[in-house]
Motif scaffolding. Structure first.
Motif, short mmCIF file in Angstrom:
data_model
loop_
_atom_site.label_atom_id
_atom_site.label_comp_id
_atom_site.label_asym_id
_atom_site.label_seq_id
_atom_site.Cartn_x
_atom_site.Cartn_y
_atom_site.Cartn_z
N VAL A 50 -47.54 -19.20 -42.07
CA VAL A 50 -47.48 -20.39 -42.14
C VAL A 50 -46.11 -20.61 -41.09
O VAL A 50 -46.08 -21.69 -40.14
CB VAL A 50 -47.11 -21.02 -43.48
CG1 VAL A 50 -46.63 -22.47 -43.50
CG2 VAL A 50 -48.46 -20.87 -44.18
N ARG A 51 -45.17 -20.13 -41.25
CA ARG A 51 -43.99 -20.39 -40.38
C ARG A 51 -44.01 -19.96 -38.88
O ARG A 51 -43.71 -20.93 -38.00
CB ARG A 51 -42.85 -19.60 -40.92
CG ARG A 51 -41.39 -19.52 -40.23
CD ARG A 51 -40.35 -18.75 -40.73
NE ARG A 51 -40.56 -17.29 -40.90
CZ ARG A 51 -40.75 -16.40 -39.65
NH1 ARG A 51 -40.73 -16.74 -38.57
NH2 ARG A 51 -41.21 -15.15 -39.95
N GLU A 52 -44.68 -18.95 -38.66
CA GLU A 52 -44.89 -18.74 -37.35
C GLU A 52 -46.05 -19.42 -36.35
O GLU A 52 -45.66 -20.03 -35.26
CB GLU A 52 -45.32 -17.11 -37.01
CG GLU A 52 -44.29 -15.96 -37.22
CD GLU A 52 -43.30 -15.87 -36.23
OE1 GLU A 52 -43.48 -16.46 -35.07
OE2 GLU A 52 -42.24 -15.30 -36.81
N VAL A 53 -46.98 -19.75 -37.15
CA VAL A 53 -48.11 -20.97 -36.38
C VAL A 53 -47.42 -22.19 -36.28
O VAL A 53 -47.47 -22.71 -35.24
CB VAL A 53 -49.25 -20.81 -37.24
CG1 VAL A 53 -50.06 -21.83 -36.79
CG2 VAL A 53 -50.07 -19.53 -37.11
N ASP A 54 -46.64 -22.56 -37.14
CA ASP A 54 -45.67 -23.94 -37.00
C ASP A 54 -44.84 -23.58 -35.79
O ASP A 54 -44.75 -24.62 -34.99
CB ASP A 54 -44.91 -23.92 -38.37
CG ASP A 54 -44.22 -25.34 -38.10
OD1 ASP A 54 -44.67 -26.59 -37.77
OD2 ASP A 54 -42.97 -25.36 -38.39
N GLU A 55 -44.09 -22.89 -35.95
CA GLU A 55 -42.88 -22.52 -34.86
C GLU A 55 -43.76 -22.30 -33.49
O GLU A 55 -43.25 -22.97 -32.26
CB GLU A 55 -42.23 -21.30 -35.01
CG GLU A 55 -41.27 -21.38 -36.24
CD GLU A 55 -40.45 -19.63 -36.43
OE1 GLU A 55 -40.93 -19.02 -35.87
OE2 GLU A 55 -39.79 -19.84 -37.35
N GLU A 56 -45.03 -21.70 -33.27
CA GLU A 56 -45.65 -21.41 -31.99
C GLU A 56 -46.37 -22.60 -31.44
O GLU A 56 -46.58 -22.76 -30.34
CB GLU A 56 -46.25 -20.08 -31.94
CG GLU A 56 -45.29 -18.72 -31.96
CD GLU A 56 -46.13 -17.59 -32.34
OE1 GLU A 56 -47.32 -17.45 -32.02
OE2 GLU A 56 -45.44 -16.56 -32.45
N LEU A 57 -47.18 -23.07 -32.41
CA LEU A 57 -48.23 -23.95 -32.10
C LEU A 57 -48.15 -25.41 -32.68
O LEU A 57 -49.07 -26.09 -32.64
CB LEU A 57 -49.68 -23.25 -32.48
CG LEU A 57 -49.92 -22.06 -31.54
CD1 LEU A 57 -51.21 -21.36 -32.05
CD2 LEU A 57 -50.28 -22.65 -29.90
N ARG A 58 -47.40 -25.67 -33.57
CA ARG A 58 -47.07 -26.87 -34.34
C ARG A 58 -48.11 -27.20 -35.11
O ARG A 58 -48.55 -28.46 -35.27
CB ARG A 58 -46.59 -27.91 -33.39
CG ARG A 58 -45.24 -27.60 -32.55
CD ARG A 58 -44.94 -28.69 -31.86
NE ARG A 58 -43.65 -28.44 -31.23
CZ ARG A 58 -43.35 -28.29 -29.84
NH1 ARG A 58 -44.19 -28.73 -29.24
NH2 ARG A 58 -42.19 -28.32 -29.30
N ALA A 59 -48.86 -26.19 -35.57
CA ALA A 59 -49.96 -26.45 -36.45
C ALA A 59 -49.65 -25.91 -38.08
O ALA A 59 -48.71 -25.17 -38.04
CB ALA A 59 -51.28 -25.71 -36.00
N GLY A 95 -53.84 -30.26 -37.48
CA GLY A 95 -52.89 -30.51 -36.59
C GLY A 95 -53.43 -29.79 -35.10
O GLY A 95 -54.12 -28.94 -35.20
N GLU A 96 -53.09 -30.44 -34.16
CA GLU A 96 -53.43 -29.91 -32.76
C GLU A 96 -52.73 -28.70 -32.65
O GLU A 96 -51.76 -28.48 -33.17
CB GLU A 96 -53.03 -31.01 -31.66
CG GLU A 96 -53.70 -32.28 -31.76
CD GLU A 96 -55.12 -32.17 -31.59
OE1 GLU A 96 -55.35 -31.41 -30.65
OE2 GLU A 96 -55.75 -32.65 -32.19
N LEU A 97 -53.35 -27.99 -31.80
CA LEU A 97 -52.59 -26.51 -31.26
C LEU A 97 -51.64 -26.82 -30.10
O LEU A 97 -52.38 -26.67 -29.15
CB LEU A 97 -53.66 -25.48 -31.30
CG LEU A 97 -54.58 -25.24 -32.38
CD1 LEU A 97 -55.83 -24.52 -31.94
CD2 LEU A 97 -53.88 -24.63 -33.35
N THR A 98 -50.60 -27.15 -30.46
CA THR A 98 -49.59 -27.53 -29.37
C THR A 98 -48.73 -26.37 -29.03
O THR A 98 -47.76 -26.42 -30.10
CB THR A 98 -49.04 -29.14 -29.73
OG1 THR A 98 -50.07 -30.02 -29.63
CG2 THR A 98 -48.07 -29.31 -28.42
N PRO A 99 -48.53 -25.81 -27.83
CA PRO A 99 -47.58 -24.94 -27.63
C PRO A 99 -46.13 -25.36 -27.70
O PRO A 99 -45.98 -26.46 -27.22
CB PRO A 99 -47.88 -24.14 -26.22
CG PRO A 99 -49.36 -24.80 -26.23
CD PRO A 99 -49.47 -25.88 -26.98
N SER A 100 -45.17 -24.89 -28.38
CA SER A 100 -43.97 -24.82 -28.64
C SER A 100 -43.24 -24.32 -27.30
O SER A 100 -43.59 -23.85 -26.40
CB SER A 100 -43.24 -24.20 -29.89
OG SER A 100 -43.29 -22.86 -29.51
#
Length: 135
Positions: A50-59, A95-100
């Motif tokens: 959960v944390r890593e995908v949020d940090e990397e792809l804002r999903a 959410g969209e898969l938006t690169p951080s």
């Protein structure tokens, strides 16, 4: 920080759509990798993902939907790096898969792109291809 004698681990997200798999590339790197990362102290696999995908792809990953795909490991003395273990899960997301900022680009790879990923990621490509999930 990895404890002495422990194999470094990554918890990774395997998202397959239309027989293609999502990969990301960090700034300054040539190879692509599955989204995910190392656990923080005390984190479960679900919390890490959960944390890593949020940090990397804002999903937002739905931890209740996580399904273990497999655990893949390369051994000591591997030319790329080793030893290393990657624990892979599929999971639904919102959410969209938006690169951080830390991610230079995202891509959708087929099996033909296997040579553009790390050795342990290539093992996952092989497993997905063998089951017909990756073209």
């Amino acid at each position: 920080m990895v404890e002495e004698g422990r194999v470094p681990e990554k918890v990774a997200w395997v998202l397959v759509r239309d027989a293609r798999v999502l990969v990301t590339r960090s700034h300054g790197r040539d190879r692509f990798y599955f989204p995910g990362g190392h656990r923080e102290p005390g984190e479960s696999d679900g919390e890490t993902l959960v944390r890593e995908v949020d940090e990397e792809l804002r999903a937002v990953i739905d931890p209740d939907s996580m399904v273990h795909v497999g655990t893949f490991e390369i051994g000591e003395g591997h030319p790329e790096h080793g030893p290393f273990r990657m624990i892979c899960y599929t999971a639904d997301h919102r959410g969209e898969l938006t690169p951080s900022r830390e991610i230079a680009e995202k891509a959708w790879f087929t099996y033909a792109d296997r040579g553009r990923v790390s050795a342990v990621d290539a093992m996952v490509f092989d497993a997905l291809h063998a089951t017909g999930r990756l073209s």
